[in-house]
Motif scaffolding. Structure first.
Motif, PDB file in Angstrom:
ATOM      1  N   ILE A 363      37.734   8.053  28.772  1.00  0.00           N
ATOM      2  CA  ILE A 363      37.862   9.234  29.628  1.00  0.00           C
ATOM      3  C   ILE A 363      38.905  10.146  28.992  1.00  0.00           C
ATOM      4  N   TYR A 365      41.146  13.169  29.519  1.00  0.00           N
ATOM      5  CA  TYR A 365      41.666  13.947  30.642  1.00  0.00           C
ATOM      6  C   TYR A 365      42.012  15.360  30.197  1.00  0.00           C
ATOM      7  N   GLY A 369      38.614  19.874  33.449  1.00  0.00           N
ATOM      8  CA  GLY A 369      37.538  18.917  33.688  1.00  0.00           C
ATOM      9  C   GLY A 369      37.529  17.781  32.688  1.00  0.00           C
ATOM     10  N   ASP A 370      37.458  16.565  33.187  1.00  0.00           N
ATOM     11  CA  ASP A 370      37.467  15.398  32.314  1.00  0.00           C
ATOM     12  C   ASP A 370      36.168  15.290  31.535  1.00  0.00           C
ATOM     13  N   ARG A 372      33.827  12.310  29.617  1.00  0.00           N
ATOM     14  CA  ARG A 372      33.618  10.860  29.477  1.00  0.00           C
ATOM     15  C   ARG A 372      32.781  10.585  28.237  1.00  0.00           C
ATOM     16  N   ASP A 425      30.178  15.379  31.068  1.00  0.00           N
ATOM     17  CA  ASP A 425      31.204  16.162  31.745  1.00  0.00           C
ATOM     18  C   ASP A 425      31.552  15.524  33.089  1.00  0.00           C
ATOM     19  N   SER A 426      32.410  16.190  33.865  1.00  0.00           N
ATOM     20  CA  SER A 426      32.893  15.631  35.131  1.00  0.00           C
ATOM     21  C   SER A 426      31.783  15.475  36.157  1.00  0.00           C
ATOM     22  N   LYS A 427      30.628  16.174  35.945  1.00  0.00           N
ATOM     23  CA  LYS A 427      29.485  16.060  36.846  1.00  0.00           C
ATOM     24  C   LYS A 427      28.450  15.072  36.324  1.00  0.00           C
TER      25      LYS A 427
END
Length: 928
Positions: A363, A365, A369-370, A372, A425-427
């Motif tokens: 991950i 940070y 937006g993180d 992954r 992405d974060s989504k």
């Protein structure tokens, strides 16, 4: 911890709680002056066997406790005095037998040698040396030195063989003060038999220059010296082992040693496919990308000053993931030709094959937006290494001596890797993915030589010395890579690469150091020193794109670079030396010049650095067993050539790296406080170390992401970084139940700056941990060891509080050995690893259970037939966790599963102990 101690007490068996008595008194000479440090012996009346013992303190007083109520003989011997023997017992209503003042008379008759058997103190502190009596720490039959070190208080040994003593990593292991196969500690600890060791001595080895002049130059290595038993110093000894098991597992090992008064010859040979290494693999790790590709399980760490783009995930428990096959062998010779001439020479060969399958979850940070990252990879790497070491120490006359040191290594490696990586992405929407394969092969040779000349003048304390240094290395490496990378989002794009690369690196260095010391009287000294060093590098990296069967030179990824680093340093040190303390105060001025040329970019890098480097060292001896040390020093961390080169490395299309020609040197202040004490009456030891540092212009790795979500790593300077570390350890016996407890605690905090997407913010990482070990021993029949090691780490990010991480790593370990029916032994060990992320609530545990059954055969139990079961629970998964400047990473990899093995072990020179028993105590020789 309470549960562990309760279990230990239960397993320890019945303990007699009959009423105990003590004996005390005071030992004085003929004029009533106390006699300190005398050994008093409590003997059985029937056969004069040793029951217990003690030492007199500074006032000559002694007290020996925990004696059952019966009649005893009290015996005391002291150099220059007649031996005294007294019969005593306590009356029914008394708990103490007070012998009063015992006056010893000078010995007037010349006697021969008297040998008294007595139990020696388990731990002794001698100024800057901590000495362990090996016979006080039982190991199972045919154990190696590493098994012995695991029993010693204040010493920790990872499963990969890394040794830490009082919180510091041990860098060198010597045998009777002499070099053993160069500087690889594992070659001694994993191959020499434990029952050959008399004492284990831990100390900070000073440089040859500091040893000669008496002026501490700050160059030292945490060192362990293995002092051999007297009977081993003029004999042949060692171990031969062969085993074969299920799944075609095998293990072969030979350790043969022939020691004489002026000669040590050792031969080592090994081969196995059970992940058992008896040597270091630094050359292999350097070629394949280091521990990033050797990943194991997870002590988390923060990587502030490494050019490694992803940090180094440490293996929690030190286990190697994957399947490793190795073959190795070599010879070590120490020869004293005369009192003036000593030679050390060694050659070692090893061959490794490493098969690793690994999954990575990371991950990244970010404030916006993180990101992954998921990767599956497969690797098959091989490595062949040759090492040669040669040292000649020659005294030319009473005033002059030289020391000629040489080290040569030659390494051949090849690495195959394939991987599939994806970024979300974060989504949880796919941003990009890549499928790549790479192959690399290469050879590296290194030669390092130094010549130290030392001269003493007729005036005591006046010395002159000079060191000439020379080094040369060459590395040739070529490889190919192919990859297909798909970028999604607003502007989808597919990037296909097929490249080959060639790289040649040449390094040449030379230098000289001159030191002069002048006595000022009153045990005061002043030292002047000057050093010069020149480092030249020549790098030629060529990258070609393979398009339609043609090789097209890629100018953007290629690099031709030459550089010359030149150092000048002068300094002055002042020293005061007293019987119980030493003080060194000094300072140096270092001037550094860098001239580099990027030929393909037609660019020149010219740098000049100047630094003032003060130093102070102070040590104080409260007594022979209580020592204090305070140090302050400064140092400069200059950018490496790789960090300065503005050339992109695209070996992983989703994780690029590039150098930074604008880097400045980092300037570091270091403070260290060390305290150690040992009570010879109670056998209680306590050690503590506190270290702290402050770095200005610290070098860290910035992480930036482009529009296609490729991660780009680059070394940059930040304002500063701070670090503090503390480690304390306490060890004490529990005599009533024949046990020893060791407790240690440590804490570390690192505060620095991270750079993510060109935004600099603070980051703090705090780690608190501790270790408890309980050992119980019942004669030579049964021994039990229980330990636990727990650490918790918190990582706090200013740029994104939601990215804060908290982890707990736990290791629980138990081992037991039982000897029965004279010729049988059972051993077992259980290790339970627990990884917990308090941030995500995820917990994963891995249990490892091993067991073996042995039957000893042949005269004096020199032969052993062993049936062993390894990894009984068939755990085939390795775990690692890493916390870095802006990401959390978890890796899982294949590991060695369950296998059965039948082995035969033959111990040489066991006939010197014809009963096949471990000595119950040491020998105190009293000459009169």
């Amino acid at each position: 911890m309470k549960i562990i101690l309760i279990i230990a007490c239960v397993v320890a068996g019945p303990v007699a709680f009959a009423q105990k008595i003590s004996v005390k008194g005071q030992l004085v000479d003929s004029v009533q002056s106390p006699l300190p440090s005398a050994t008093v012996l409590i003997l059985n009346v029937k056969d004069s066997s040793l029951v217990n013992f003690g030492l007199t303190n500074q006032t000559g007083e002694f007290e020996v406790k925990n004696l059952t109520r019966q009649e005893y003989l009290f015996k005391v011997s002291y150099v220059g005095y007649s031996t005294i023997t007294i019969s005593f017992s306590a009356s029914a209503n008394e708990g103490v037998a007070n012998l009063g003042i015992i006056q010893m008379r000078p010995e007037v008759k010349q006697l021969g040698e008297v040998v008294v058997e007595a139990e020696r103190a388990p731990v002794v502190v001698k100024r800057d040396t901590i000495e362990f009596n090996a016979t006080s720490f039982k190991t199972k039959d045919n154990a190696v030195v590493e098994d012995l070190l695991k029993k010693l208080p204040g010493i920790e040994v990872d499963n990969d063989g890394t040794i830490r003593a009082q919180g510091e990593q041990v860098q060198r292991v010597t045998v009777d003060g002499k070099t053993f196969f160069g500087n690889d500690p594992k070659l001694a600890t994993r191959n020499l038999p434990a029952d050959a060791i008399d004492k284990v001595q831990v100390f900070d080895k000073k440089s040859d220059q500091a040893t000669f002049t008496g002026i501490d130059d700050g160059q030292k290595e945490k060192t362990i010296n293995l002092s051999l038993k007297e009977e081993k110093r003029n004999a042949a000894f060692g171990t031969l082992q062969g085993g074969y098991g299920t799944d075609e597992r095998f293990q072969l090992r030979a350790s043969l040693n022939r020691f004489k008064k002026d000669q040590q010859i050792s031969f080592l040979g090994m081969g196995n496919n059970v992940n058992d290494r008896g040597f270091g693999i630094d050359d292999y790790m350097s070629f394949t990308g280091g521990a990033t590709r050797m990943a194991g399980g997870g002590r988390m760490r923060l990587e502030f000053n490494s050019d490694n783009q992803s940090g180094i995930p440490l293996n929690f428990g030190g286990r190697i993931n994957g399947i490793m096959t190795n073959y190795a062998g070599g010879m070590n010779v120490n020869q004293s030709f005369s009192a003036k001439s000593d030679l050390n020479a060694s050659y070692f060969y090893n061959q490794l094959e490493h098969d690793l399958n690994q999954t990575t979850e990371r991950i990244n940070y970010r404030a916006n937006g993180d990101l992954r990252y998921h990767q599956n990879s497969k690797q098959l790497n091989t490595n062949v290494n040759h090492r040669v070491n040669l040292t000649l120490d020659q005294k030319l006359d009473s005033m002059n001596s030289i020391k000629f040191t040489n080290s040569f290594t030659y390494n051949e490696s090849d690495a195959n890797e394939s991987s599939i990586g994806e970024n979300y992405d974060s989504k949880s929407e796919l941003e990009n993915e890549t499928d790549r394969e790479s192959y690399a092969q290469g050879a590296t040779s290194n030669l390092a030589s130094s010549l130290l000349w030392r001269h003493k003048f007729s005036k005591k304390g006046r010395t002159l010395s000079s060191t000439l240094q020379f080094g040369v290395s060459r590395s040739d490496r070529d490889g190919t890579q192919s990859s297909t990378t798909q970028f999604y989002g607003a502007q989808p794009e597919t990037l296909s690469l097929m490249q080959e690369n060639l790289q040649r690196t040449e390094y040449f260095s030379y230098g000289v150091t001159i030191n002069y010391t002048e006595p000022l009287g009153g045990r005061k000294y002043i030292e002047g020193n000057y050093s010069f060093r020149q480092n030249n590098n020549d790098v030629d990296r060529q990258v070609f794109d393979l398009i339609s069967g043609e090789s097209i030179f890629n100018n953007a990824l290629s690099n031709q670079y030459t550089s010359a680093y030149q150092y000048h340093r002068g300094g002055v040190n002042f020293r005061v030396s007293r019987s119980n303390y030493n003080l060194v105060v000094g300072a140096g001025l270092q001037q550094t010049y860098l001239d580099g040329e990027l030929k393909l970019l037609d660019a020149v890098i010219t740098k000049s650095y100047q630094n003032f480097l003060p130093v102070m060292r102070f040590n104080y001896d409260f007594s022979n067993s209580k020592h204090f040390e305070l140090e302050y020093e400064t140092s400069v961390q200059e950018p490496t050539i790789q960090q300065l080169q503005p050339v992109v490395d695209n070996s992983d299309p989703l994780n690029l790296s590039v150098g930074n020609p604008n880097l400045r040197p980092a300037y570091e202040h270091n403070w260290r406080i060390n305290f150690g004490t040992f009570n010879p009456m109670t056998f209680v030891s306590f050690f503590a170390v506190l270290e702290t540092s402050y770095t200005r212009n610290a070098i860290t790795t910035a992480q930036n992401f482009n529009e296609q979500q490729q991660r780009i790593s680059q070394p940059v300077n930040v304002k500063d970084s701070r670090e503090a570390f503390c480690d304390v350890s306490l060890s004490f016996p529990i005599e009533k139940i024949g046990s020893r407890v060791s407790v240690s605690a440590n804490a570390q905090q690192v505060i620095a700056a991270s750079v993510v997407d060109e935004v600099e913010s603070d980051i703090a990482q705090t780690t608190i941990g501790g270790r408890v070990r309980y050992d119980y021993r019942y004669k030579d029949i049964f021994d039990l060891g229980l330990s636990t090691n727990i650490s918790r780490q918190n990582t706090d990010y200013d740029f994104n509080e939601q990215a804060n991480q908290s982890y707990v790593n736990q290791t629980y370990f138990a081992e037991a050995n039982v000897s029965f029916a004279k010729h049988y032994q059972m051993s077992s060990s259980f290790e339970y690893l627990v990884y917990t992320s308090e941030t995500t609530g995820e917990t994963q545990s891995i249990p490892f259970l091993n067991a073996s059954f042995s039957r000893f055969i042949l005269k004096a139990k020199t032969g052993e037939i062993r049936l062993s079961v390894n990894n009984i629970l068939d755990q085939k998964l390795g775990i690692s966790q890493t916390a870095d400047i802006n990401f959390y990473q978890k890796q899982q990899a294949n590991s060695l599963g369950r296998y059965f093995m039948v082995s035969f072990i033959y111990a040489l020179n066991r006939q010197l102990n014809p009963m096949g028993m471990r000595p119950r105590g040491g020998m105190i020789r009293i000459m009169r």
